[in-house]
Design an enzyme around this catalytic site. Structure first.
Site: not given
Length: 396
Positions: A45, A100
Site C-alpha cells: 500500500y 460460475k
C-alpha cells in the site's frame, strides 16, 4: 418464478445439503502477498503503491502486469433467464453466478467476480458493464434473456477491447459442435453430410445454429414456439430473419416433429417435448442431442431405441453437453495472450480441440469428454491462444 413459503421452510434450510454448502457463499477474496510488517505494508500500500499507479497512468497497458486485471473475468447477469428458472431477478441469480466464478477458478485458474445487476434495460446494461470494464480482463455474460442478450453482447463487443462472451450462447455452441463432430465421425459421416433440426431459437439455439452453419453442416432447420423458421414467415425479429436467410435451404415449413422425418440430427434447446414417433422417423444412424434441463425433450432411453448417439445436458446420462467444457479454457486462452476479442475461429478451434480429446476412445456413449478429464482445459487453452495469434487479436 415465485418461491412458495414451504420451499424455504426451516426444515429445508437445515436438512437440504445444497443449503448447507451455500451458507456464507461459495467464494472469498484472498491476498497473494504477505503483509507481515511495516515494510510489507509500505510496498503493498502507501507509499509503494503510488509508484505503480504513476507508472500505469503513464503506460496504461502496465495494468495487466501489475494488477490482477489480466486474470480476472466479470460474470455478469441481470437474472432474467437463470437456468430453467426464468426471470428470478438479480439476488436469486447470485448463487449461479458464484457457481460460475467457482468453475472458472477450479477448471482453468481464472479469477472471476459475480456481478448481478439491478437493471434489465439494454442501454442500462451496456452502460453499466462498460463503466465496470476497466477492472476486468474479460466479460462473461450469463443468463440474460433473448433477444436482448444478442444486442447486449454485440454492443459490448463493439465498445470494449477485451473478450466479451455470452456463455449461454457460445459455450453451448462450442460443446455441441465438438460432440457433433465426433458423433458424425462415429457414424462415418462429415458435418456436410448431415441435415439437422434445432428446436429452440433463444440464445443457445441461435448460437448453436450459427456455429454449425459456419462449420459447414449440410442443412439446418430451426424452430421456435410457432414452428419452423423460414424466409417470409410473419413476426420474425431481426435475429430470426437473419437465420431464415442462412438456413433451411430445403424451405421446410410446419412443426419440429414434421421436420425430423428423415433428418440426421436433432438438437433440442427449447424445453418442449418430442415424441418417440418423431425420433423413430429420423434417418438411420441418427444423432439426438436432447439438451433441455432438467427434463430432456425426449428421454434418452427412448431416444436410444432409434438413434445411434444420444446426448443430454444432464450428468446422470452419457455424453453430457456441459458448458464447463468450454468457457474456462476459452477465457484462459484468451487472457493468456491478452486477446482483444474472441473470434468465431477461436470458438471453432476450441470445439475442435475438445473433440480431439476423445481420440480413439470414441464410442456411442463417449462423443464428448467429461468435465473432470484433466486434458480438456489445457487442450482448449492452447487451441484458443494459438488461433488468437493467427487471427491477429493477441496482444502478447
Amino acid at each position: 418464478m415465485a418461491v412458495t413459503p414451504s420451499s424455504v421452510s426451516p426444515e429445508t434450510l437445515d436438512l437440504d445439503p445444497a443449503f448447507a454448502l451455500h451458507r456464507g457463499g461459495k467464494l472469498e477474496v484472498r491476498s497473494t502477498v504477505p503483509v507481515r510488517d511495516a515494510a510489507d505494508l509500505a510496498l503493498a500500500y502507501t507509499p509503494g503503491v503510488a509508484r505503480v499507479c504513476t507508472a500505469i497512468a503513464e503506460r496504461p497497458e502496465l495494468v495487466n502486469d501489475y494488477t490482477w486485471v489480466s486474470n480476472v473475468v466479470a460474470v455478469v447477469s441481470d437474472g432474467t433467464a437463470v437456468l430453467g428458472l426464468g426471470d428470478i431477478g438479480p439476488a436469486a441469480a447470485m448463487p449461479v453466478m458464484e457457481g460460475k466464478a467457482l468453475l472458472f477458478k477450479e477448471f482453468a485458474g481464472v479469477d472471476a467476480v459475480p456481478i448481478c445487476l439491478g437493471c434489465t434495460d439494454v442501454d442500462a446494461l451496456v452502460e453499466t458493464v462498460v463503466r465496470l470494464a476497466p477492472s476486468f480482463g474479460g466479460i462473461n455474460l450469463e443468463d440474460i434473456s433473448a433477444p436482448r442478450c444478442f444486442e447486449v453482447e454485440d454492443r459490448l463487443r463493439e465498445l470494449l477491447d477485451i473478450p466479451v462472451f455470452h456463455d449461454d450462447q457460445h459455450g453451448t455452441a462450442i460443446v455441441v459442435l465438438a460432440a457433433l463432430r465426433n458423433a458424425a465421425r462415429l457414424t462415418g459421416r462429415s458435418l456436410g453430410d448431415l441435415r439437422a433440426v434445432v428446436a429452440g431459437a433463444g440464445a443457445s439455439g441461435v448460437a448453436v445454429s450459427r456455429i454449425l452453419l459456419n462449420a459447414g453442416i449440410g442443412d439446418i432447420a430451426i424452430s421456435d414456439s410457432k414452428g419452423l423458421i423460414y424466409q417470409g414467415r410473419d413476426g420474425l425479429n431481426p435475429v430470426k430473419e437473419a437465420l431464415a436467410r442462412d438456413s433451411n435451404r430445403a424451405a421446410l415449413r410446419g412443426s419440429t416433429e414434421e421436420a425430423l422425418a428423415g433428418a440426421d440430427v436433432f438438437v433440442g434447446l427449447s424445453g418442449s417435448t418430442v415424441s418417440e414417433r418423431a425420433i423413430a422417423s429420423m434417418a438411420s444412424g441418427s444423432i439426438v442431442f436432447a439438451l433441455s434441463n432438467p427434463e430432456p425433450e425426449v428421454h434418452p432411453e427412448i431416444a436410444r431405441r432409434h438413434a445411434r448417439v444420444v446426448a443430454t445436458g444432464r450428468s446422470d446420462f452419457p455424453n453430457q453437453i456441459n458448458n464447463v467444457l468450454a468457457f474456462p479454457g476459452v477465457f484462459r486462452g484468451a487472457l493468456d495472450v491478452r486477446a482483444s476479442t474472441i473470434t468465431e475461429n477461436m470458438k471453432v478451434a476450441a470445439a475442435e480441440a475438445l473433440a480431439a480429446v476423445v481420440g480413439d476412445d470414441l464410442s456411442a456413449d463417449y462423443v464428448i469428454p467429461s468435465p473432470f478429464d484433466e486434458r480438456v482445459a489445457p487442450a482448449v487453452v492452447a487451441a484458443v491462444a494459438a488461433q488468437a495469434r493467427i487471427d491477429g487479436v493477441a496482444r502478447r
